[in-house]
Design an enzyme around this catalytic site. Structure first.
Site, PDB file in Angstrom:
ATOM      1  N   ARG A  81       5.235 -45.803 -17.146  1.00 50.80           N
ATOM      2  CA  ARG A  81       5.713 -47.099 -17.156  1.00 50.80           C
ATOM      3  C   ARG A  81       5.284 -48.242 -16.053  1.00 50.80           C
ATOM      4  O   ARG A  81       6.214 -49.043 -15.623  1.00 50.80           O
ATOM      5  CB  ARG A  81       7.198 -47.267 -17.254  1.00 50.80           C
ATOM      6  CG  ARG A  81       7.686 -46.705 -18.794  1.00 50.80           C
ATOM      7  CD  ARG A  81       9.114 -46.968 -19.038  1.00 50.80           C
ATOM      8  NE  ARG A  81       9.593 -46.432 -20.411  1.00 50.80           N
ATOM      9  CZ  ARG A  81      10.654 -45.781 -20.458  1.00 50.80           C
ATOM     10  NH1 ARG A  81      11.451 -45.897 -19.404  1.00 50.80           N
ATOM     11  NH2 ARG A  81      10.744 -45.013 -21.493  1.00 50.80           N
ATOM     12  N   ARG A 134       7.811 -53.818 -17.395  1.00 50.74           N
ATOM     13  CA  ARG A 134       8.975 -54.858 -16.923  1.00 50.74           C
ATOM     14  C   ARG A 134       9.314 -55.078 -15.664  1.00 50.74           C
ATOM     15  O   ARG A 134       9.896 -56.056 -15.444  1.00 50.74           O
ATOM     16  CB  ARG A 134      10.068 -54.401 -17.885  1.00 50.74           C
ATOM     17  CG  ARG A 134      10.067 -54.551 -19.370  1.00 50.74           C
ATOM     18  CD  ARG A 134      11.193 -53.764 -20.222  1.00 50.74           C
ATOM     19  NE  ARG A 134      11.206 -52.502 -19.836  1.00 50.74           N
ATOM     20  CZ  ARG A 134      12.141 -51.526 -20.452  1.00 50.74           C
ATOM     21  NH1 ARG A 134      13.005 -52.048 -21.164  1.00 50.74           N
ATOM     22  NH2 ARG A 134      11.848 -50.166 -20.012  1.00 50.74           N
ATOM     23  N   ASP A 190       2.156 -48.166 -27.138  1.00 45.04           N
ATOM     24  CA  ASP A 190       3.504 -47.666 -27.242  1.00 45.04           C
ATOM     25  C   ASP A 190       3.232 -46.324 -28.230  1.00 45.04           C
ATOM     26  O   ASP A 190       2.232 -46.346 -29.023  1.00 45.04           O
ATOM     27  CB  ASP A 190       4.360 -48.626 -28.053  1.00 45.04           C
ATOM     28  CG  ASP A 190       6.083 -48.106 -28.154  1.00 45.04           C
ATOM     29  OD1 ASP A 190       6.446 -48.371 -27.106  1.00 45.04           O
ATOM     30  OD2 ASP A 190       6.155 -47.599 -29.403  1.00 45.04           O
ATOM     31  N   ARG A 227       3.434 -61.609 -21.085  1.00 45.80           N
ATOM     32  CA  ARG A 227       4.182 -61.129 -22.619  1.00 45.80           C
ATOM     33  C   ARG A 227       5.159 -62.132 -22.959  1.00 45.80           C
ATOM     34  O   ARG A 227       5.673 -61.969 -24.002  1.00 45.80           O
ATOM     35  CB  ARG A 227       4.936 -59.909 -22.340  1.00 45.80           C
ATOM     36  CG  ARG A 227       4.203 -58.576 -22.312  1.00 45.80           C
ATOM     37  CD  ARG A 227       4.027 -58.306 -23.830  1.00 45.80           C
ATOM     38  NE  ARG A 227       5.207 -58.289 -24.554  1.00 45.80           N
ATOM     39  CZ  ARG A 227       6.362 -57.562 -24.793  1.00 45.80           C
ATOM     40  NH1 ARG A 227       6.430 -56.486 -24.315  1.00 45.80           N
ATOM     41  NH2 ARG A 227       7.246 -57.819 -25.701  1.00 45.80           N
ATOM     42  N   TYR A 278      12.109 -40.157 -34.236  1.00 44.76           N
ATOM     43  CA  TYR A 278      12.272 -41.601 -34.664  1.00 44.76           C
ATOM     44  C   TYR A 278      11.963 -41.855 -36.301  1.00 44.76           C
ATOM     45  O   TYR A 278      12.775 -42.693 -36.804  1.00 44.76           O
ATOM     46  CB  TYR A 278      10.997 -42.499 -33.991  1.00 44.76           C
ATOM     47  CG  TYR A 278      11.435 -42.688 -32.488  1.00 44.76           C
ATOM     48  CD1 TYR A 278      12.610 -43.646 -32.281  1.00 44.76           C
ATOM     49  CD2 TYR A 278      10.600 -42.395 -31.657  1.00 44.76           C
ATOM     50  CE1 TYR A 278      12.711 -44.049 -30.755  1.00 44.76           C
ATOM     51  CE2 TYR A 278      10.706 -42.732 -30.056  1.00 44.76           C
ATOM     52  CZ  TYR A 278      11.840 -43.385 -30.007  1.00 44.76           C
ATOM     53  OH  TYR A 278      12.069 -43.867 -28.741  1.00 44.76           O
TER      54      TYR A 278
END
Length: 348
Positions: free
Chosen positions: A30, A34, A79, A43, A154
């Site tokens: 990561r 963010r 992702d 973004r 998921y």
């Protein structure tokens, strides 16, 4: 010269192969995202999964941490659910929640929705990686995918879970359906990694984020065959294969056995102990606790020295990383200083 040839002498690829390096290579899970103001800017107003299908945006976001932190490898911005979306599953990434599946997979009839992934389904990946390798030059690009167990969890739960009760209920109660599900996901995942390698990725990482929810005997029986199938699918390319999970201290040996060349280690197990569990012939990646980055610089450096010392005692190839992803509120300057510190501390 191909992207693979261009990056062969890089510290990252050399460490993956357990060869001598001028310094310990560093990258962060990561690292693109963010924690970076420039990421938040590009973004703005663009949904996560939409951003993953725009080669210009993928290229810019993947390059941002390389420019800023001078890390030794880039990781492809994507992702783990991208290949599932690409074959037509109705899913989305909800901010603050994560991947959410509209119609979970719960029965044999549902398996029909998991068709094979074709390269054209993810043409934007091929395009983005072509753009990236042209920019990166000798800096390797790591491709990645979600491992079958994590993807299955998921799909069955319909979103993130803390207990995986539906997933485990299928695994234990309908073992044949479970085996067919993870086998199909292994085929999709293998195809997705092949696309990335053929486009120019110099290494790949398989994220089994939730495998730590499993006991070793269950991992070996219900999960390892599917993960091994993914690694086997790309074995012929000769690129390093990294395997990472969270809370997988009890599974490290099995995760290496599944076919990884490099085993990622979270912060719970020191690297010298991890090397003992994994056994000879594998490099290690990790494993500073991401929360250490919120402490003063002197504490970050002290904890980093502990990781480097344990890696030295492990006496195998070592790629410095965090024990999990960069947290969103991490100060980017802390990461830049950490890269520089590891390079200086380990310079030959």
């Amino acid at each position: 010269m191909s992207a693979h040839q261009q990056t062969a002498a890089s510290p990252f690829i050399r460490a993956c192969r357990r060869e001598s390096v001028p310094h310990t290579p560093v990258w962060f899970m990561r690292q693109a995202g963010r924690s970076l103001p420039e990421y938040l800017k590009v973004r703005e107003g663009i949904a996560m999964l939409d951003s993953c299908t725009r080669p210009d945006l993928v290229t810019e976001i993947t390059l941002q941490p390389v420019r800023r932190h001078r890390v030794d490898a880039a990781i492809y911005y994507s992702d783990i659910v991208v290949p599932l979306k690409a074959i037509g599953l109705d899913l989305d990434i909800k901010p603050g929640v994560g991947p959410v599946v509209a119609d979970p997979i719960r029965s044999r009839a549902d398996l029909a929705r998991l068709r094979d992934l074709e390269p054209d389904d993810v043409h934007y990946v091929t395009e983005a990686i072509g753009m990236l390798t042209a920019e990166l030059g000798e800096t390797p690009l790591i491709g990645f995918a979600g491992a079958p167990f994590t993807l299955a969890s998921y799909l069955i739960e319909g979103g993130p879970s803390r207990t995986y009760e539906r997933t485990k209920a299928m695994m234990y109660g309908e073992p044949e359906l479970w085996a067919d599900l993870v086998d199909r996901l292994a085929a999709i995942t293998g195809a997705f990694l092949k696309v990335q390698i053929e486009a120019g990725a110099s290494a790949v990482q398989l994220f089994d984020s939730w495998a730590g929810a499993l006991a070793p005997a269950d991992y070996r029986r219900y999960v390892m065959p599917a993960s091994a199938k993914v690694f086997d699918a790309v074995a012929g390319y000769g690129v390093p294969r990294i395997h990472f999970g969270v809370g997988t201290g009890e599974l490290l040996g099995l995760m290496g056995e599944a076919g990884a060349d490099v085993v990622g280690v979270d912060w719970r197990v020191p690297l010298d102990e991890a090397a003992r569990r994994v056994g000879p012939g594998k490099a290690l990646q990790g494993n500073l606790d991401p929360t250490v980055l919120f402490a003063p610089t002197s504490a970050v450096e002290a904890k980093t020295r502990e990781v480097l010392s344990a890696a030295k005692a492990a006496d195998t190839g070592h790629i410095f990383n965090l024990g999990h992803g960069v947290m969103p509120s991490t100060d980017p300057d802390t990461l830049t200083r950490l890269v520089d510190f590891v390079h200086r501390e380990t310079a030959v």
